[in-house]
Design a protein around this motif. Structure first.
Motif, PDB file in Angstrom:
ATOM      1  N   LYS A  28       0.830  -1.207   0.000  1.00  0.00           N
ATOM      2  CA  LYS A  28       0.000   0.000   0.000  1.00  0.00           C
ATOM      3  C   LYS A  28       0.863   1.255   0.000  1.00  0.00           C
ATOM      4  CE  LYS A  28      -3.800   2.233   2.400  1.00  0.00           C
ATOM      5  NZ  LYS A  28      -4.759   2.158   3.488  1.00  0.00           N
ATOM      6  N   LYS A  29       1.929   1.260   0.776  1.00  0.00           N
ATOM      7  CA  LYS A  29       2.824   2.426   0.831  1.00  0.00           C
ATOM      8  C   LYS A  29       3.462   2.670  -0.541  1.00  0.00           C
ATOM      9  CE  LYS A  29       6.800   4.259   3.299  1.00  0.00           C
ATOM     10  NZ  LYS A  29       7.794   4.030   4.338  1.00  0.00           N
ATOM     11  N   MET A  30       3.945   1.614  -1.184  1.00  0.00           N
ATOM     12  CA  MET A  30       4.540   1.762  -2.517  1.00  0.00           C
ATOM     13  C   MET A  30       3.495   2.221  -3.524  1.00  0.00           C
ATOM     14  SD  MET A  30       7.279  -1.346  -3.062  1.00  0.00           S
ATOM     15  CE  MET A  30       6.088  -2.665  -2.793  1.00  0.00           C
ATOM     16  N   GLU A  35       1.127   6.343  -7.091  1.00  0.00           N
ATOM     17  CA  GLU A  35      -0.035   7.108  -7.540  1.00  0.00           C
ATOM     18  C   GLU A  35       0.169   8.612  -7.338  1.00  0.00           C
ATOM     19  OE1 GLU A  35      -2.849   6.054  -9.191  1.00  0.00           O
ATOM     20  OE2 GLU A  35      -1.781   4.152  -9.341  1.00  0.00           O
ATOM     21  N   GLU A  36       0.835   8.998  -6.253  1.00  0.00           N
ATOM     22  CA  GLU A  36       1.107  10.421  -6.011  1.00  0.00           C
ATOM     23  C   GLU A  36       2.056  10.985  -7.067  1.00  0.00           C
ATOM     24  OE1 GLU A  36       2.512  10.407  -1.970  1.00  0.00           O
ATOM     25  OE2 GLU A  36       0.473  10.596  -1.159  1.00  0.00           O
ATOM     26  N   HIS A  66      10.961   3.675 -11.566  1.00  0.00           N
ATOM     27  CA  HIS A  66      11.586   2.927 -10.470  1.00  0.00           C
ATOM     28  C   HIS A  66      10.517   2.323  -9.552  1.00  0.00           C
ATOM     29  CE1 HIS A  66      14.541   1.818  -7.459  1.00  0.00           C
ATOM     30  NE2 HIS A  66      13.824   2.462  -6.554  1.00  0.00           N
ATOM     31  N   LEU A  67       9.521   3.134  -9.196  1.00  0.00           N
ATOM     32  CA  LEU A  67       8.437   2.640  -8.344  1.00  0.00           C
ATOM     33  C   LEU A  67       7.652   1.536  -9.046  1.00  0.00           C
ATOM     34  CD1 LEU A  67       7.207   6.070  -6.966  1.00  0.00           C
ATOM     35  CD2 LEU A  67       8.196   4.219  -5.602  1.00  0.00           C
ATOM     36  N   LYS A  68       7.397   1.722 -10.334  1.00  0.00           N
ATOM     37  CA  LYS A  68       6.654   0.706 -11.087  1.00  0.00           C
ATOM     38  C   LYS A  68       7.434  -0.599 -11.143  1.00  0.00           C
ATOM     39  CE  LYS A  68       5.948   0.978 -15.612  1.00  0.00           C
ATOM     40  NZ  LYS A  68       5.384   1.379 -16.917  1.00  0.00           N
ATOM     41  N   ASP A  69       8.739  -0.531 -11.328  1.00  0.00           N
ATOM     42  CA  ASP A  69       9.572  -1.733 -11.315  1.00  0.00           C
ATOM     43  C   ASP A  69       9.494  -2.453  -9.973  1.00  0.00           C
ATOM     44  OD1 ASP A  69      10.392  -1.283 -13.923  1.00  0.00           O
ATOM     45  OD2 ASP A  69      12.356  -0.476 -13.357  1.00  0.00           O
ATOM     46  N   ASN A  70       9.563  -1.685  -8.889  1.00  0.00           N
ATOM     47  CA  ASN A  70       9.467  -2.282  -7.552  1.00  0.00           C
ATOM     48  C   ASN A  70       8.103  -2.932  -7.324  1.00  0.00           C
ATOM     49  OD1 ASN A  70      12.055  -1.462  -6.941  1.00  0.00           O
ATOM     50  ND2 ASN A  70      11.413   0.329  -5.780  1.00  0.00           N
ATOM     51  N   LEU A  71       7.054  -2.256  -7.755  1.00  0.00           N
ATOM     52  CA  LEU A  71       5.711  -2.809  -7.621  1.00  0.00           C
ATOM     53  C   LEU A  71       5.546  -4.074  -8.448  1.00  0.00           C
ATOM     54  CD1 LEU A  71       3.819   0.564  -7.623  1.00  0.00           C
ATOM     55  CD2 LEU A  71       3.618  -1.161  -5.821  1.00  0.00           C
ATOM     56  N   TYR A  72       6.086  -4.081  -9.648  1.00  0.00           N
ATOM     57  CA  TYR A  72       5.996  -5.261 -10.504  1.00  0.00           C
ATOM     58  C   TYR A  72       6.710  -6.450  -9.860  1.00  0.00           C
ATOM     59  CZ  TYR A  72       6.331  -8.290 -14.569  1.00  0.00           C
ATOM     60  OH  TYR A  72       6.232  -9.363 -15.423  1.00  0.00           O
TER      61      TYR A  72
END
Length: 77
Positions: A28-30, A35-36, A66-72
């Motif tokens: 949720k934090k990621m 999204e922000e 970078h965030l999208k990679d981490n989420l994936y």
């Protein structure tokens, strides 16, 4: 402009994204961070007057990737 909402980026994980948003604080934090950043980029791209520099917008886009990679990576676990 492309819509980079996470469920559009990874439609195959839509149900997992919804479940993790409700049940996993780390995810949720990621997700909220992604999204922000995405909303801020959209604000700058869609505004008639751009109140940022090209370098700042580029940095935001890099952060989103970078965030999208981490989420994936998290979603594939």
């Amino acid at each position: 402009m492309e819509n980079h909402i996470l469920t559009n980026e990874f439609p195959e994980f839509e149900s997992k994204i919804k479940a993790l948003k409700l049940n996993d604080d780390n995810f949720k934090k990621m997700y909220v961070n992604y999204e922000e950043v995405n909303a801020l980029i959209q604000h700058y791209e869609e505004g008639e007057v751009n109140h940022t520099t090209d370098d700042h917008l580029t940095d935001l886009r890099k952060k989103r990737v970078h965030l999208k990679d981490n989420l994936y990576t998290y979603l594939r676990q």
